[in-house]
Design a protein around this motif. Structure first.
Motif: not given
Length: 281
Positions: A85-89, A192-198, A219-223
């Motif tokens: 459920g967290r943003p991720a790289l 690399a990809l930044v993903l949202t928690g979903d 990461l903050v925006e994805a969060g």
């Protein structure tokens, strides 16, 4: 990028300095990539094969959270469990690669450490192996060697899986790579990809420009569940060394041009300085 899956291929292993500073500069990574690609390549991929290699997430791209993998401890877990459920790289890697993936991961680790965010709590680092011949032991050694001991390594999720499952994830997020049977290597984008928690793709980032500030913002925006515009995610489509033509593709050509210009200017400045020093007072 051509990633050689065979460690004995003769390509020198690059070991970047563990501390690259709070914001790793593009020139540092560019140098590592160019050094790693300096050796000869006898690839069997055609220009048509290579034209399909790149990172271009489609609009609304989302990673399949149900995709099941194995971590380096032998535990089975889904991608959704890895994100928690967290943003991720998310970093697709060839764990047996010793020319591009090593410095890419090291620079990403340095940038992550400089974001001021807490690994495992504010974000997750998830690596995904694209080379099915690289087992959990190889993955563990590679990631630990590049990240070094500490909270980032302790909280990182290092995944391996069946080729079909890996391809389902990479295809969904727009990460395309190709296998060269002649050299047992992979042509793949260094990205690399930044993903949202979903699991939605929020950003696609180049390791040639991965700074702590940009990474923190992503990461903050994805969060917060925010996803970047399509134009933000189309910066990694064409770069690297093309072994079929022996030329560099546009991004690397621009880097080489800029580096060459800087060298010429530096030499000109040195000549001018020496000339002025040699003139009688």
């Amino acid at each position: 990028m051509i990633s050689r899956g065979n460690p004995s291929s003769g390509v020198p292993r690059i070991r970047p300095a563990r501390r690259l500073g709070p914001a790793a500069r593009p020139s540092v990574v560019a140098g590592a990539v160019l050094l790693g690609l300096a050796g000869p390549a006898a690839a069997g991929l055609t220009p048509r094969d290579l034209s399909g290699v790149g990172l271009a997430p489609p609009p609304g791209a989302r990673a399949p959270l149900e995709a099941a993998f194995t971590d380096t401890a032998g535990r089975r877990l889904s991608l959704g469990q890895a994100l928690d459920g967290r943003p991720a790289l998310l970093m697709p890697l060839d764990y047996a690669c010793r020319n591009v993936c090593d410095p890419m991961l090291a620079v990403a680790g340095t940038a992550l450490a400089a974001t001021g965010l807490t690994p495992g709590t504010d974000y997750r680092l998830v690596t995904l192996g694209i080379n099915p011949r690289a087992d959990a032991g190889t993955a563990r050694t590679m990631v630990a060697g590049q990240l070094g001991p500490g909270p980032l390594l302790d909280s990182a999720t290092v995944l391996t899986g069946a080729p079909g499952t890996v391809e389902a994830v990479t295809r969904a997020v727009g990460y395309a790579y190709a296998y060269d049977r002649d050299t047992e290597s992979y042509a793949h984008p260094a990205g690399a990809l930044v993903l949202t928690g979903d699991g939605r793709v929020a950003r696609a980032l180049s390791p040639l420009a991965m700074t702590a500030r940009d990474l923190r913002l992503a990461l903050v925006e994805a969060g917060e569940g925010r996803v970047g515009a399509l134009s933000d995610r189309l910066l990694l489509l064409c770069y690297g060394y093309d072994p079929q033509t022996g030329i560099y593709t546009p991004l690397i050509r621009r880097i080489l041009t800029a580096s060459g210009l800087a060298t010429v200017l530096a030499i000109a400045g040195l000549v001018l300085w020496l000339h002025r020093r040699s003139r009688p007072a």
